[in-house]
Design a protein around this motif. Structure first.
Motif, PDB file in Angstrom:
ATOM      1  N   GLN A  17       0.834  -1.213   0.000  1.00 43.71           N
ATOM      2  CA  GLN A  17       0.000   0.000   0.000  1.00 43.71           C
ATOM      3  C   GLN A  17       0.863   1.256   0.000  1.00 43.71           C
ATOM      4  O   GLN A  17       0.449   2.304  -0.474  1.00 43.71           O
ATOM      5  CB  GLN A  17      -0.927   0.013   1.220  1.00 43.71           C
ATOM      6  CG  GLN A  17      -2.055  -1.000   1.108  1.00 43.71           C
ATOM      7  CD  GLN A  17      -3.022  -0.645  -0.005  1.00 43.71           C
ATOM      8  OE1 GLN A  17      -2.739  -0.845  -1.184  1.00 43.71           O
ATOM      9  NE2 GLN A  17      -4.151  -0.117   0.367  1.00 43.71           N
ATOM     10  N   LYS A  18       2.057   1.144   0.514  1.00 44.69           N
ATOM     11  CA  LYS A  18       2.980   2.272   0.577  1.00 44.69           C
ATOM     12  C   LYS A  18       3.372   2.752  -0.828  1.00 44.69           C
ATOM     13  O   LYS A  18       3.694   3.927  -1.020  1.00 44.69           O
ATOM     14  CB  LYS A  18       4.219   1.868   1.373  1.00 44.69           C
ATOM     15  CG  LYS A  18       5.018   2.996   1.909  1.00 44.69           C
ATOM     16  CD  LYS A  18       6.099   2.471   2.840  1.00 44.69           C
ATOM     17  CE  LYS A  18       6.970   3.589   3.309  1.00 44.69           C
ATOM     18  NZ  LYS A  18       8.081   3.128   4.134  1.00 44.69           N
ATOM     19  N   ILE A  19       3.335   1.854  -1.805  1.00 43.91           N
ATOM     20  CA  ILE A  19       3.672   2.225  -3.191  1.00 43.91           C
ATOM     21  C   ILE A  19       2.753   3.352  -3.661  1.00 43.91           C
ATOM     22  O   ILE A  19       3.211   4.344  -4.235  1.00 43.91           O
ATOM     23  CB  ILE A  19       3.546   1.018  -4.134  1.00 43.91           C
ATOM     24  CG1 ILE A  19       4.596  -0.026  -3.815  1.00 43.91           C
ATOM     25  CG2 ILE A  19       3.688   1.462  -5.595  1.00 43.91           C
ATOM     26  CD1 ILE A  19       4.411  -1.328  -4.574  1.00 43.91           C
ATOM     27  N   LEU A  20       1.474   3.191  -3.409  1.00 45.11           N
ATOM     28  CA  LEU A  20       0.495   4.193  -3.846  1.00 45.11           C
ATOM     29  C   LEU A  20       0.792   5.551  -3.236  1.00 45.11           C
ATOM     30  O   LEU A  20       0.716   6.582  -3.910  1.00 45.11           O
ATOM     31  CB  LEU A  20      -0.917   3.751  -3.503  1.00 45.11           C
ATOM     32  CG  LEU A  20      -1.380   2.443  -4.142  1.00 45.11           C
ATOM     33  CD1 LEU A  20      -2.737   2.028  -3.603  1.00 45.11           C
ATOM     34  CD2 LEU A  20      -1.406   2.572  -5.651  1.00 45.11           C
ATOM     35  N   GLU A  21       1.138   5.583  -1.956  1.00 43.55           N
ATOM     36  CA  GLU A  21       1.461   6.836  -1.285  1.00 43.55           C
ATOM     37  C   GLU A  21       2.691   7.491  -1.910  1.00 43.55           C
ATOM     38  O   GLU A  21       2.707   8.690  -2.148  1.00 43.55           O
ATOM     39  CB  GLU A  21       1.731   6.586   0.199  1.00 43.55           C
ATOM     40  CG  GLU A  21       0.558   6.088   0.985  1.00 43.55           C
ATOM     41  CD  GLU A  21       0.941   5.626   2.380  1.00 43.55           C
ATOM     42  OE1 GLU A  21       2.037   6.000   2.868  1.00 43.55           O
ATOM     43  OE2 GLU A  21       0.170   4.872   2.977  1.00 43.55           O
ATOM     44  N   LEU A  22       3.715   6.682  -2.166  1.00 47.67           N
ATOM     45  CA  LEU A  22       4.973   7.223  -2.663  1.00 47.67           C
ATOM     46  C   LEU A  22       4.890   7.674  -4.119  1.00 47.67           C
ATOM     47  O   LEU A  22       5.627   8.563  -4.543  1.00 47.67           O
ATOM     48  CB  LEU A  22       6.095   6.187  -2.491  1.00 47.67           C
ATOM     49  CG  LEU A  22       6.456   5.884  -1.042  1.00 47.67           C
ATOM     50  CD1 LEU A  22       7.365   4.677  -0.965  1.00 47.67           C
ATOM     51  CD2 LEU A  22       7.100   7.089  -0.368  1.00 47.67           C
ATOM     52  N   LEU A  23       4.012   7.073  -4.895  1.00 45.79           N
ATOM     53  CA  LEU A  23       3.879   7.447  -6.308  1.00 45.79           C
ATOM     54  C   LEU A  23       2.990   8.681  -6.501  1.00 45.79           C
ATOM     55  O   LEU A  23       2.910   9.210  -7.594  1.00 45.79           O
ATOM     56  CB  LEU A  23       3.338   6.285  -7.135  1.00 45.79           C
ATOM     57  CG  LEU A  23       4.314   5.142  -7.391  1.00 45.79           C
ATOM     58  CD1 LEU A  23       3.620   4.019  -8.131  1.00 45.79           C
ATOM     59  CD2 LEU A  23       5.551   5.606  -8.121  1.00 45.79           C
ATOM     60  N   GLN A  24       2.326   9.128  -5.468  1.00 43.11           N
ATOM     61  CA  GLN A  24       1.457  10.315  -5.565  1.00 43.11           C
ATOM     62  C   GLN A  24       2.267  11.566  -5.772  1.00 43.11           C
ATOM     63  O   GLN A  24       3.208  11.853  -5.198  1.00 43.11           O
ATOM     64  CB  GLN A  24       0.616  10.469  -4.309  1.00 43.11           C
ATOM     65  CG  GLN A  24      -0.318   9.302  -4.099  1.00 43.11           C
ATOM     66  CD  GLN A  24      -1.541   9.354  -4.984  1.00 43.11           C
ATOM     67  OE1 GLN A  24      -2.070  10.404  -5.271  1.00 43.11           O
ATOM     68  NE2 GLN A  24      -1.975   8.201  -5.443  1.00 43.11           N
TER      69      GLN A  24
END
Length: 98
Positions: A91-98
């Motif tokens: 789920q951290k991927i989504l946060e970091l790609l924002q």
């Protein structure tokens, strides 16, 4: 083709190298760096479609014993977005790609 690194990509790459320096040998770290550079060289050659599609405009590739996923996007240039240690919460991927 021109390659640029996002701020998040630079930070995540440095963090991964720091972590690897504590757990991997110098040779293994060298292999990781070489793999990342080979991918970047292929991207410079325009071989963007060789890599797995993550979303509409983002692709990714596994490097470093398949523990790290490199995310990138192509528009007028290639932008390296993130180096992500796959042992983390996805789920951290989504946060970091924002």
């Amino acid at each position: 083709m021109r390659i640029i690194f996002s701020k998040v990509a630079n930070e995540s790459y440095e963090n991964i190298l720091e972590f690897l320096s504590q757990t991997w040998t110098e040779k293994e770290i060298g292999v990781f760096i070489d793999e990342a550079e080979k991918v970047i060289d292929k991207l410079k050659e325009g071989k963007f479609r060789l890599y797995q599609k993550y979303s509409k405009d983002i692709r990714s590739v596994l490097i470093g014993k398949k523990h790290v996923r490199m995310f990138f996007r192509k528009d007028s240039q290639i932008q390296i977005l993130l180096f992500f240690d796959m042992r983390q919460d996805p789920q951290k991927i989504l946060e970091l790609l924002q």
